[in-house]
Write an enzyme that holds these catalytic residues in place. Structure first.
Site, PDB file in Angstrom:
ATOM      1  N   GLU A 140      -5.500  -1.016  -8.150  1.00 15.87           N
ATOM      2  CA  GLU A 140      -4.444  -0.136  -8.772  1.00 15.87           C
ATOM      3  C   GLU A 140      -3.186  -0.809  -9.448  1.00 15.87           C
ATOM      4  O   GLU A 140      -2.619  -1.871  -8.652  1.00 15.87           O
ATOM      5  CB  GLU A 140      -3.875   0.915  -7.555  1.00 15.87           C
ATOM      6  CG  GLU A 140      -5.007   2.017  -7.339  1.00 15.87           C
ATOM      7  CD  GLU A 140      -4.548   2.941  -5.950  1.00 15.87           C
ATOM      8  OE1 GLU A 140      -4.804   4.132  -6.199  1.00 15.87           O
ATOM      9  OE2 GLU A 140      -3.792   2.284  -5.326  1.00 15.87           O
TER      10      GLU A 140
ATOM     11  N   SER B 214       0.949  -1.246   0.040  1.00 15.89           N
ATOM     12  CA  SER B 214      -0.035   0.007  -0.073  1.00 15.89           C
ATOM     13  C   SER B 214       0.845   1.266   0.015  1.00 15.89           C
ATOM     14  O   SER B 214       0.543   2.382  -0.082  1.00 15.89           O
ATOM     15  CB  SER B 214      -0.939   0.078   1.118  1.00 15.89           C
ATOM     16  OG  SER B 214      -0.532  -1.024   2.221  1.00 15.89           O
TER      17      SER B 214
ATOM     18  N   HIS C  67      -2.475  -3.407  -6.644  1.00 11.43           N
ATOM     19  CA  HIS C  67      -2.982  -3.248  -5.133  1.00 11.43           C
ATOM     20  C   HIS C  67      -4.614  -3.153  -4.972  1.00 11.43           C
ATOM     21  O   HIS C  67      -5.244  -2.686  -5.471  1.00 11.43           O
ATOM     22  CB  HIS C  67      -2.400  -1.641  -5.043  1.00 11.43           C
ATOM     23  CG  HIS C  67      -2.985  -1.037  -3.714  1.00 11.43           C
ATOM     24  ND1 HIS C  67      -3.255   0.331  -3.513  1.00 11.43           N
ATOM     25  CD2 HIS C  67      -2.869  -1.928  -2.529  1.00 11.43           C
ATOM     26  CE1 HIS C  67      -3.394   0.520  -2.183  1.00 11.43           C
ATOM     27  NE2 HIS C  67      -3.315  -0.649  -1.692  1.00 11.43           N
TER      28      HIS C  67
ATOM     29  N   ASN D  91      -4.869   5.636  -1.628  1.00 12.67           N
ATOM     30  CA  ASN D  91      -4.032   6.051  -0.076  1.00 12.67           C
ATOM     31  C   ASN D  91      -3.578   7.519  -0.058  1.00 12.67           C
ATOM     32  O   ASN D  91      -3.734   7.927   0.844  1.00 12.67           O
ATOM     33  CB  ASN D  91      -3.218   4.923   0.240  1.00 12.67           C
ATOM     34  CG  ASN D  91      -3.889   3.503   0.497  1.00 12.67           C
ATOM     35  OD1 ASN D  91      -4.855   3.750   0.834  1.00 12.67           O
ATOM     36  ND2 ASN D  91      -2.999   2.857   0.500  1.00 12.67           N
TER      37      ASN D  91
HETATM   38  N1  3HC Z   1     -14.753 -10.045   3.594  1.00  9.60           N
HETATM   39  C1  3HC Z   1     -15.708 -10.588   2.335  1.00  9.60           C
HETATM   40  N2  3HC Z   1     -16.749 -10.043   1.955  1.00  9.60           N
HETATM   41  C2  3HC Z   1     -17.238  -8.980   2.896  1.00  9.60           C
HETATM   42  C3  3HC Z   1     -16.464  -8.565   3.889  1.00  9.60           C
HETATM   43  C4  3HC Z   1     -15.110  -9.153   4.329  1.00  9.60           C
HETATM   44  N3  3HC Z   1     -14.531  -8.897   5.111  1.00  9.60           N
HETATM   45  N4  3HC Z   1     -17.085  -7.631   4.607  1.00  9.60           N
HETATM   46  C5  3HC Z   1     -18.469  -7.384   3.794  1.00  9.60           C
HETATM   47  N5  3HC Z   1     -18.348  -8.535   2.697  1.00  9.60           N
HETATM   48  C6  3HC Z   1     -19.372  -8.597   1.867  1.00  9.60           C
HETATM   49  C7  3HC Z   1     -20.660  -9.144   2.488  1.00  9.60           C
HETATM   50  O1  3HC Z   1     -20.598 -10.410   2.297  1.00  9.60           O
HETATM   51  C8  3HC Z   1     -21.735  -8.256   1.436  1.00  9.60           C
HETATM   52  O2  3HC Z   1     -21.679  -9.343   0.245  1.00  9.60           O
HETATM   53  P1  3HC Z   1     -23.233  -9.530  -0.667  1.00  9.60           P
HETATM   54  O3  3HC Z   1     -23.488  -7.873  -0.953  1.00  9.60           O
HETATM   55  O4  3HC Z   1     -22.542 -10.163  -1.920  1.00  9.60           O
HETATM   56  O5  3HC Z   1     -24.103  -9.992   0.228  1.00  9.60           O
HETATM   57  C9  3HC Z   1     -21.011  -7.143   1.029  1.00  9.60           C
HETATM   58  O6  3HC Z   1     -19.782  -7.346   1.150  1.00  9.60           O
HETATM   59  C10 3HC Z   1     -21.862  -6.217   1.661  1.00  9.60           C
HETATM   60  O7  3HC Z   1     -21.684  -6.405   3.395  1.00  9.60           O
HETATM   61  P2  3HC Z   1     -22.493  -6.156   4.451  1.00  9.60           P
HETATM   62  O8  3HC Z   1     -24.039  -5.722   4.011  1.00  9.60           O
HETATM   63  O9  3HC Z   1     -22.276  -6.897   5.651  1.00  9.60           O
HETATM   64  O10 3HC Z   1     -22.082  -4.535   5.095  1.00  9.60           O
HETATM   65  P3  3HC Z   1     -22.069  -3.090   4.402  1.00  9.60           P
HETATM   66  O11 3HC Z   1     -22.940  -3.125   3.148  1.00  9.60           O
HETATM   67  O12 3HC Z   1     -21.886  -2.463   5.343  1.00  9.60           O
HETATM   68  O13 3HC Z   1     -20.606  -3.257   3.743  1.00  9.60           O
HETATM   69  C11 3HC Z   1     -18.342  -2.881   3.223  1.00  9.60           C
HETATM   70  C12 3HC Z   1     -19.427  -3.550   4.249  1.00  9.60           C
HETATM   71  C13 3HC Z   1     -18.180  -3.635   1.984  1.00  9.60           C
HETATM   72  C14 3HC Z   1     -17.035  -2.977   4.226  1.00  9.60           C
HETATM   73  C15 3HC Z   1     -18.610  -1.266   3.239  1.00  9.60           C
HETATM   74  O14 3HC Z   1     -18.892  -0.923   4.617  1.00  9.60           O
HETATM   75  C16 3HC Z   1     -17.752  -0.451   2.566  1.00  9.60           C
HETATM   76  O15 3HC Z   1     -17.327  -0.535   1.355  1.00  9.60           O
HETATM   77  N6  3HC Z   1     -16.997   0.181   3.303  1.00  9.60           N
HETATM   78  C17 3HC Z   1     -15.665   0.756   2.741  1.00  9.60           C
HETATM   79  C18 3HC Z   1     -14.583   0.049   2.565  1.00  9.60           C
HETATM   80  C19 3HC Z   1     -13.076   0.778   2.075  1.00  9.60           C
HETATM   81  O16 3HC Z   1     -13.186   2.026   1.980  1.00  9.60           O
HETATM   82  N7  3HC Z   1     -12.294   0.063   1.866  1.00  9.60           N
HETATM   83  C20 3HC Z   1     -10.860   0.519   1.325  1.00  9.60           C
HETATM   84  C21 3HC Z   1      -9.886   0.687   2.329  1.00  9.60           C
HETATM   85  S1  3HC Z   1      -8.443   1.418   1.925  1.00  9.60           S
HETATM   86  C22 3HC Z   1      -7.470   0.093   1.355  1.00  9.60           C
HETATM   87  O17 3HC Z   1      -7.918  -1.216   1.513  1.00  9.60           O
HETATM   88  C23 3HC Z   1      -6.074   0.244   1.012  1.00  9.60           C
HETATM   89  C24 3HC Z   1      -5.126  -0.378   1.884  1.00  9.60           C
HETATM   90  O18 3HC Z   1      -3.919  -0.347   1.182  1.00  9.60           O
HETATM   91  C25 3HC Z   1      -4.941   0.512   3.137  1.00  9.60           C
END
Ligand code: 3HC
Length: 291
Positions: free
Chosen positions: A152, A119, A140, A190
């Site tokens: 990415e 990252s 990424h 990021n």
């Molecule tokens: N693993 C696998 N699947 C997951 C999961 C996990 N940890 N968490 C949620 N899911 C799936 C669920 O099974 C569900 O799937 P479906 O739609 O096929 O049934 C779907 O995601 C939606 O889950 P939920 O209904 O339980 O929950 P939400 O609607 O609240 O979504 C979330 C959860 C997808 C995590 C949402 O809150 C979200 O998009 N959050 C933002 C995440 C984000 O910004 N990520 C990027 C971070 S930056 C990064 O990663 C870069 C690194 O380098 C730091």
């Protein structure tokens, strides 16, 4: 190049999610971890994630079994001899990554593309440590990898243009959109996201609003799926802190100075979901978004 078998080195949250993504797309995956305990943790991640998808009716039991059946786990890097692509997802320590890439360069066939899911660290530094810098690239993924639809694709000044094109096409096969980016700290996401998250910690420390107030404000006022503290807990406070350090080092921009509160929590071992406690504790998870 037809990518059929992929190695994933490091099966923490990101590596296990990446292994699942490839297996779901029909590729064979060889997952590598340091020891049996870490392998079992990685297997647990994929089992839970696919079980949840099956419970929600997104996968049949048969499809789930096929996905799990495509993933082989091993503690030996030497098992990656014949894979077409390796994705590295080990902790963000440059020396460890460099030595892993040197190993992979020796072990894998010459055509294998070596990719890092870093990252924040320079892809160029790992590429230059190998005898195949043109076939080293950043791939990424975002957390949770099975859900987030972006990859990415990080090219360095020495990445062969054909490799960038092949990896972007592969991201499409995984159901992801590829965005091509240069090898600069934080890439695109990021570089934009982490200063915002870091600033949320600064606001909290200044007492401008509470943790819940800031999370509610950004969820309800901006329509984000998670507030900054819930997202920091998901990403991992250690990862967030490392990205901020690299951004600050590269830009020397005071606005990128890592928040002292973030540093304090990381030092105390409060890393977010992965350690069971971060800005939120185990007994007080963030509010569910209103559907
Ligand atoms: N693993 C696998 N699947 C997951 C999961 C996990 N940890 N968490 C949620 N899911 C799936 C669920 O099974 C569900 O799937 P479906 O739609 O096929 O049934 C779907 O995601 C939606 O889950 P939920 O209904 O339980 O929950 P939400 O609607 O609240 O979504 C979330 C959860 C997808 C995590 C949402 O809150 C979200 O998009 N959050 C933002 C995440 C984000 O910004 N990520 C990027 C971070 S930056 C990064 O990663 C870069 C690194 O380098 C730091």
């Amino acid at each position: 190049m037809a990518f059929e078998t992929v190695g994933v080195v490091g099966l923490g949250t990101m590596g296990a999610g990446i292994a699942e993504v490839f297996a779901r797309a029909g590729l064979r995956v060889i997952g590598v971890e340091a020891d049996a305990e870490a392998l079992a943790r990685g297997r647990g991640h994929v089992e839970r994630s696919t079980a949840r998808a099956a419970d929600r009716g997104k996968l049949t039991a048969g499809q789930r079994a096929e996905i799990l059946g495509r993933i082989t786990l091993t503690t030996s890097r030497e098992d990656l001899r014949e894979v077409d692509l390796v994705i590295e997802a080990i902790p963000e320590v440059l020396d460890h990554k460099v030595s892993l890439f040197q190993d992979l360069d020796r072990i894998c066939k010459p055509e294998t593309v070596l990719a890092t899911n870093t990252s924040s660290l320079p892809v160029t530094a790992v590429a230059a440590a190998t005898g195949r810098p043109g076939r080293v690239i950043g791939m990424h993924f975002f957390n949770p990898a099975p859900v987030m639809r972006l990859v990415e694709v990080v090219s360095t000044v020495v990445t062969a243009p054909g490799v960038t094109a092949e990896i972007s096409e592969l991201a499409g096969r995984l159901g992801k959109t590829a965005v091509s980016v240069g090898d600069r700290a934080g890439f695109v996401v990021n570089r934009l996201l982490l200063p915002y998250l870091n600033h949320a910690a600064v606001l909290l420390e200044l007492g401008i609003a509470t943790r819940d107030g800031i999370d509610d404000a950004m969820r309800l006022g901006v329509g984000l799926p998670m507030g900054p503290f819930a997202l920091l807990d998901l990403i991992g406070l250690d990862t967030a802190y490392e990205v901020m350090e690299v951004l600050f080092d590269e830009t020397r921009d005071r606005r990128h100075a890592p928040s002292p509160l973030l540093r304090e929590l990381v030092t105390a071992g409060l890393l977010g979901r992965k350690s069971g406690h971060g800005f939120y504790g185990p007994q007080e998870p963030p509010k569910e978004p209103e559907k």
